[in-house]
Write a protein that holds these residues in place. Sequence first.
Motif, PDB file in Angstrom:
ATOM      1  N   ALA A  63      61.742 -22.244   2.757  1.00  0.00           N
ATOM      2  CA  ALA A  63      61.573 -21.572   4.063  1.00  0.00           C
ATOM      3  C   ALA A  63      60.261 -20.805   4.105  1.00  0.00           C
ATOM      4  CB  ALA A  63      62.755 -20.638   4.313  1.00  0.00           C
ATOM      5  N   ASN A  64      59.927 -20.149   3.002  1.00  0.00           N
ATOM      6  CA  ASN A  64      58.676 -19.378   2.990  1.00  0.00           C
ATOM      7  C   ASN A  64      57.463 -20.295   3.066  1.00  0.00           C
ATOM      8  OD1 ASN A  64      60.029 -17.016   2.936  1.00  0.00           O
ATOM      9  ND2 ASN A  64      59.662 -16.555   0.775  1.00  0.00           N
ATOM     10  N   ARG A  65      57.574 -21.452   2.400  1.00  0.00           N
ATOM     11  CA  ARG A  65      56.444 -22.394   2.468  1.00  0.00           C
ATOM     12  C   ARG A  65      56.239 -22.852   3.914  1.00  0.00           C
ATOM     13  NH1 ARG A  65      58.110 -26.298  -1.019  1.00  0.00           N
ATOM     14  NH2 ARG A  65      58.314 -27.828   0.625  1.00  0.00           N
ATOM     15  N   PHE A  71      52.195 -20.034   9.850  1.00  0.00           N
ATOM     16  CA  PHE A  71      51.244 -18.915   9.995  1.00  0.00           C
ATOM     17  C   PHE A  71      49.800 -19.439   9.892  1.00  0.00           C
ATOM     18  CE2 PHE A  71      48.759 -15.261   8.610  1.00  0.00           C
ATOM     19  CZ  PHE A  71      49.188 -14.298   9.527  1.00  0.00           C
ATOM     20  N   ARG A  72      49.593 -20.369   8.920  1.00  0.00           N
ATOM     21  CA  ARG A  72      48.250 -20.956   8.752  1.00  0.00           C
ATOM     22  C   ARG A  72      47.826 -21.654  10.042  1.00  0.00           C
ATOM     23  NH1 ARG A  72      49.345 -23.630   4.341  1.00  0.00           N
ATOM     24  NH2 ARG A  72      48.798 -21.930   2.964  1.00  0.00           N
ATOM     25  N   LEU A  73      48.767 -22.344  10.649  1.00  0.00           N
ATOM     26  CA  LEU A  73      48.469 -23.047  11.907  1.00  0.00           C
ATOM     27  C   LEU A  73      48.166 -22.041  13.022  1.00  0.00           C
ATOM     28  CD1 LEU A  73      48.494 -25.785  13.363  1.00  0.00           C
ATOM     29  CD2 LEU A  73      50.935 -25.489  13.702  1.00  0.00           C
ATOM     30  N   HIS A  79      40.263 -18.661  10.494  1.00  0.00           N
ATOM     31  CA  HIS A  79      39.639 -19.330   9.352  1.00  0.00           C
ATOM     32  C   HIS A  79      38.359 -20.023   9.815  1.00  0.00           C
ATOM     33  CE1 HIS A  79      43.907 -19.872   7.375  1.00  0.00           C
ATOM     34  NE2 HIS A  79      43.750 -18.715   7.990  1.00  0.00           N
ATOM     35  N   THR A  80      38.488 -20.734  10.932  1.00  0.00           N
ATOM     36  CA  THR A  80      37.336 -21.492  11.439  1.00  0.00           C
ATOM     37  C   THR A  80      36.177 -20.568  11.769  1.00  0.00           C
ATOM     38  OG1 THR A  80      38.912 -23.029  12.383  1.00  0.00           O
ATOM     39  CG2 THR A  80      36.666 -23.198  13.167  1.00  0.00           C
ATOM     40  N   LEU A 126      39.406 -17.748   1.630  1.00  0.00           N
ATOM     41  CA  LEU A 126      39.429 -19.143   2.103  1.00  0.00           C
ATOM     42  C   LEU A 126      38.880 -20.105   1.044  1.00  0.00           C
ATOM     43  CD1 LEU A 126      38.255 -18.775   5.815  1.00  0.00           C
ATOM     44  CD2 LEU A 126      40.541 -19.327   4.971  1.00  0.00           C
ATOM     45  N   ASP A 127      38.607 -19.581  -0.139  1.00  0.00           N
ATOM     46  CA  ASP A 127      38.091 -20.398  -1.254  1.00  0.00           C
ATOM     47  C   ASP A 127      36.753 -21.054  -0.914  1.00  0.00           C
ATOM     48  OD1 ASP A 127      38.105 -21.328  -3.825  1.00  0.00           O
ATOM     49  OD2 ASP A 127      39.231 -23.139  -3.356  1.00  0.00           O
TER      50      ASP A 127
END
Length: 398
Positions: A63-65, A71-73, A79-80, A126-127
Amino acid sequence: MDTGGGRGFQANLPIGGTADLTPDDQDRAYPLAVRLRLWRNRQIASPRFRSLLARLPVLRGIANRKANNLFRLTTGFVHTQILSACVHLGLFEALEGTVRSTAALAARCGVPPEHMRHLLDQARRLDLVASAGPDLWILSDAGTVLAADRGLREMIRHHDMLYRDIADAAAFWRGEVGDTELRRYWAYVRGNAPAMMGSAEVAPYSALMRESQAMLADCILTSYDFGQYRSVLDIGGGEGAFLCALGVRHPDLKLALFDLPAVTELASRHLRMQGILDRATLHSGDFATDPIPATHDCVTLIRILCDHDDERALQILSNLHRHLPPGTSLVVAEAMAGDSEGPNLAALYFGTYFAAMGSGRCRTALEIIDLLAQCGFRDATASTSTNPLLAGFVTARR
Ligand SMILES: C[S@@+](CC[C@H](N)C(=O)[O-])C[C@H]1O[C@@H](n2cnc3c(N)ncnc32)[C@H](O)[C@@H]1O
């Protein structure tokens, strides 16, 4: 069966629709996979169910994944914009092949030191960069690629236009944003007479295509053996960046390029600078209506068909079929849609990009094969490339 990964079902829905059925009967009318998905969605929608998941260790991890993915979406635009700021400020060039302090980077990028530190922290998350010691910064893998590939940085820069075009997302998808910046930028998708365009209209997109060709050319040349041919004509070849790479890889190959008159002028300059003009023949005209030189045993269409709606793509392919001698090989290379990760990412991106441009489609290889067959090309076959995110291949014979 679908596992909830979001790729959809092959569902045969009831003929005539389900509007006049009760909700239970509606469910029963659907195939099993759809009924299971509806059941699952009802569970996930329930706060009690989600709270139960949070208390069970293994399911909590899943569920957390999924929550992290959502959230990333949701925050991807942040990020962009961090990436965009790093490109615009020249951070990747500043760190290319070296290690620098925050203060040194702040001075080079023209950013106050405190803001620079903040941006570097975000870029590390963001690596894009990594810490190389107390207050020292170094590029990560992704940052190194960005520093090495000017074409990639230019693509990111030109996304400012796409960003503005889709800023009012609902209006954009309702089709209410007519004259977009990208439509003006890719001037040939607008007019009835692209061959009349001047240098000012073609130079910006031609430079972007030249810069962004390096990675693609390597992928194409590693995936497909052009050494089997005597002479290759690159149709819509832009300033000749692919032709240069082709000439270097196959020193005995005769080279030719066909593009709009204003673009072939730029190609002539570029090929001269690359020392390859003597080996190349340049032809200018409209590839949808003008004669196509018939003296090459292979012609290429690289990032061409995707720019155009089916009607225009058929016009281009029919014109090629009309003029090319039987037996000529045709190689189509461009980003293609598909279910694996790379093609799915390409379709997501280009699907939106072409919608903003007001022309074109990211097609599957099968859709391209179908267009070719409609125009009379034979033996159309799809093959994969070394990087299916960048390009897929369809080859055929006139
Ligand atoms: C997306 S760019 C691709 C350039 C190059 N093949 C590459 O991959 O870098 C499309 C190219 O098609 C050319 N083009 C567009 N319409 C054309 C037409 N009607 N006749 C000839 N060339 C055309 C453009 O000038 C441009 O160079």
